[in-house]
Design an enzyme around this catalytic site. Sequence first.
Site, PDB file in Angstrom:
ATOM      1  N   GLN A  71      43.352  38.272  48.877  1.00  0.00           N
ATOM      2  CA  GLN A  71      42.961  37.355  49.962  1.00  0.00           C
ATOM      3  C   GLN A  71      43.965  37.332  51.104  1.00  0.00           C
ATOM      4  O   GLN A  71      43.784  36.595  52.065  1.00  0.00           O
ATOM      5  CB  GLN A  71      42.798  35.926  49.417  1.00  0.00           C
ATOM      6  CG  GLN A  71      41.685  35.772  48.404  1.00  0.00           C
ATOM      7  CD  GLN A  71      40.293  35.961  49.009  1.00  0.00           C
ATOM      8  OE1 GLN A  71      40.107  35.933  50.233  1.00  0.00           O
ATOM      9  NE2 GLN A  71      39.306  36.150  48.162  1.00  0.00           N
TER      10      GLN A  71
ATOM     11  N   HIS B 199      43.160  33.482  40.718  1.00  0.00           N
ATOM     12  CA  HIS B 199      41.797  33.965  40.464  1.00  0.00           C
ATOM     13  C   HIS B 199      41.750  34.452  39.010  1.00  0.00           C
ATOM     14  O   HIS B 199      42.764  34.890  38.462  1.00  0.00           O
ATOM     15  CB  HIS B 199      41.541  35.128  41.428  1.00  0.00           C
ATOM     16  CG  HIS B 199      40.169  35.697  41.385  1.00  0.00           C
ATOM     17  ND1 HIS B 199      39.787  36.644  40.465  1.00  0.00           N
ATOM     18  CD2 HIS B 199      39.082  35.470  42.156  1.00  0.00           C
ATOM     19  CE1 HIS B 199      38.518  36.978  40.680  1.00  0.00           C
ATOM     20  NE2 HIS B 199      38.072  36.281  41.704  1.00  0.00           N
TER      21      HIS B 199
ATOM     22  N   LYS C 187      37.172  43.505  50.801  1.00  0.00           N
ATOM     23  CA  LYS C 187      37.544  42.258  51.476  1.00  0.00           C
ATOM     24  C   LYS C 187      38.288  42.558  52.783  1.00  0.00           C
ATOM     25  O   LYS C 187      38.680  41.659  53.512  1.00  0.00           O
ATOM     26  CB  LYS C 187      38.436  41.403  50.571  1.00  0.00           C
ATOM     27  CG  LYS C 187      37.702  40.859  49.333  1.00  0.00           C
ATOM     28  CD  LYS C 187      38.604  39.941  48.545  1.00  0.00           C
ATOM     29  CE  LYS C 187      38.166  39.717  47.133  1.00  0.00           C
ATOM     30  NZ  LYS C 187      37.009  38.849  46.952  1.00  0.00           N
TER      31      LYS C 187
ATOM     32  N   CYS D  70      35.505  31.820  40.709  1.00  0.00           N
ATOM     33  CA  CYS D  70      36.301  32.581  39.718  1.00  0.00           C
ATOM     34  C   CYS D  70      37.707  31.990  39.622  1.00  0.00           C
ATOM     35  O   CYS D  70      38.698  32.736  39.517  1.00  0.00           O
ATOM     36  CB  CYS D  70      36.364  34.056  40.056  1.00  0.00           C
ATOM     37  SG  CYS D  70      34.760  34.856  40.067  1.00  0.00           S
TER      38      CYS D  70
ATOM     39  N   ASP E  59      49.048  39.537  43.790  1.00  0.00           N
ATOM     40  CA  ASP E  59      47.622  39.781  44.012  1.00  0.00           C
ATOM     41  C   ASP E  59      47.338  39.461  45.474  1.00  0.00           C
ATOM     42  O   ASP E  59      47.256  38.304  45.874  1.00  0.00           O
ATOM     43  CB  ASP E  59      46.812  38.879  43.069  1.00  0.00           C
ATOM     44  CG  ASP E  59      45.323  38.898  43.393  1.00  0.00           C
ATOM     45  OD1 ASP E  59      44.904  39.639  44.300  1.00  0.00           O
ATOM     46  OD2 ASP E  59      44.586  38.133  42.738  1.00  0.00           O
TER      47      ASP E  59
HETATM   48  N1  C6P Z   1      37.503  36.889  44.944  1.00  0.00           N
HETATM   49  C1  C6P Z   1      35.901  35.362  45.992  1.00  0.00           C
HETATM   50  O1  C6P Z   1      34.773  35.051  46.379  1.00  0.00           O
HETATM   51  P1  C6P Z   1      37.680  42.258  43.168  1.00  0.00           P
HETATM   52  O2  C6P Z   1      36.492  41.619  42.530  1.00  0.00           O
HETATM   53  O3  C6P Z   1      38.441  43.124  42.184  1.00  0.00           O
HETATM   54  O4  C6P Z   1      37.396  42.943  44.436  1.00  0.00           O
HETATM   55  O5  C6P Z   1      38.659  41.059  43.578  1.00  0.00           O
HETATM   56  C2  C6P Z   1      39.054  40.138  42.621  1.00  0.00           C
HETATM   57  C3  C6P Z   1      39.927  39.089  43.211  1.00  0.00           C
HETATM   58  C4  C6P Z   1      41.261  39.058  42.861  1.00  0.00           C
HETATM   59  N2  C6P Z   1      42.097  38.168  43.388  1.00  0.00           N
HETATM   60  C5  C6P Z   1      41.691  37.261  44.289  1.00  0.00           C
HETATM   61  C6  C6P Z   1      42.673  36.304  44.871  1.00  0.00           C
HETATM   62  C7  C6P Z   1      40.340  37.230  44.676  1.00  0.00           C
HETATM   63  O6  C6P Z   1      39.945  36.323  45.567  1.00  0.00           O
HETATM   64  C8  C6P Z   1      39.430  38.147  44.118  1.00  0.00           C
HETATM   65  C9  C6P Z   1      37.973  38.115  44.459  1.00  0.00           C
HETATM   66  C10 C6P Z   1      36.120  36.738  45.388  1.00  0.00           C
HETATM   67  O7  C6P Z   1      36.858  34.595  46.091  1.00  0.00           O
HETATM   68  C11 C6P Z   1      35.127  37.020  44.313  1.00  0.00           C
HETATM   69  S1  C6P Z   1      35.254  35.937  42.946  1.00  0.00           S
END
Ligand code: C6P
Length: 408
Positions: free
Chosen positions: A205, A125, A228, A366, A202
């Site tokens: 997910q 991401h 999430k 993203c 990270d």
């Molecule tokens: N992915 C998706 O629709 P934040 O925005 O900080 O809560 O998470 C960022 C982020 C970081 N790593 C991974 C693997 C992610 O999937 C995400 C967020 C969302 O897939 C929004 S783009």
Amino acid sequence: MTRALDVEKIRKEFPMLTSRMNGQTLVYLDNAATTQKPSAVIDRMNRFYRQEYATIHRGVYTFSQLSTEECDASRERVRAFLNAAKTQEIIFTRGATEAINLVARSYAAKFLKSGDEILICETEHHSNIVPWQAIAKEKGLVLKVAPVDDRGEIDLEEFQKMLGARTYLVAVGHVSNALGTVHPIEEIVKRAHHAGVVVLVDGAQAVPHMKVDVQALDCDFYCFSGHKLYGPTGIGVLYGKEKYLEAMDPYQFGGDMIETVGFDKTTYAKLPAKFEAGTPAIVEIVGLVPAIDMLEKIGWDAIHQYEQELLEYATTELQKIPGLRIIGTAKEKAAVISFVLDGVHPHDIGTVLDQLGIAIRAGHHCAYPTMKRFGVAATARVSFAFYNTFEEIDKLVKGLQKVGEIFG
Ligand code: C6P
């Protein structure tokens, strides 16, 4: 087919699932972006604001002390959730993005020197690319990228080869948000550690779908976002091994993160306060607890089994649609399916489905480099939670047939 969960009972706990969108009962299939919230989270935050709310750490009065205790209890709850060894290894952040930026600023910027390498994977991401890129530019570091194969699985042999003498940090997503691939994190950590390299995972997910045990994984840093995980927005977690967090300097400065302040010199607070400058997201910290309680009450085995059944069923049904191609076919996947449909832009798919009450994500997710790797500008993505049903998948399939008729 077994049904590991009583889904109808579970759905009653999520008020948003009874909402209507464009005159239809909402079919919410954008769980990788953010999950809906159970009443337990909404009610806890409501009650806290109405009856318990006060600032933390600063007050001598009872409600401030109680708020402080609630936040301390939440940190301990997160520690147990991740099976971290110590409570001070849990740092509250705004989300996964802020957690990665923290490690980039406080670890990489301090310990990596010009010419040193950071190794990431091709399916990251943007949040696990851009912070490293920015620090690499500032410090003259080199950002290397381990490739994935046509299924979206990391090429471990290439990864191994890229772990060079100058590699000092591996930063890798546990589960790809765009493809659903579950990367072999244990193996990645093992190989990186064998080469003496520190590993950040990270987990944004991964935590909604599986039990994560940071001691078993042996990763050095692990992060996720509360929103999430069926919890509030604006709250996330960075886990870090104490020895690294101790050695790092803060990258945000202000109240709460200090021990003493003078105009000539400031000393910093102990962990975890050192990395939590300013008034934190008190109510969101508190709201994380019922989300974690709910997941553990349902149980990871049941969640995993049910979500895998949804994934399998949806994969089979989507593949029957003429012109539909799934992007990301790894053997081990979380319940995420990205796809393209011949001759139809993903945004058009999303727009038609929206009219039918079905919420999906369309775009680059993203993850521009992932899109590039698979030769597409964008995909449509459906991502499931344990509250989704097989009937909802049938509605999705019908919706996609309609898309085919409109654009065919
Ligand atoms: N992915 C998706 O629709 P934040 O925005 O900080 O809560 O998470 C960022 C982020 C970081 N790593 C991974 C693997 C992610 O999937 C995400 C967020 C969302 O897939 C929004 S783009």
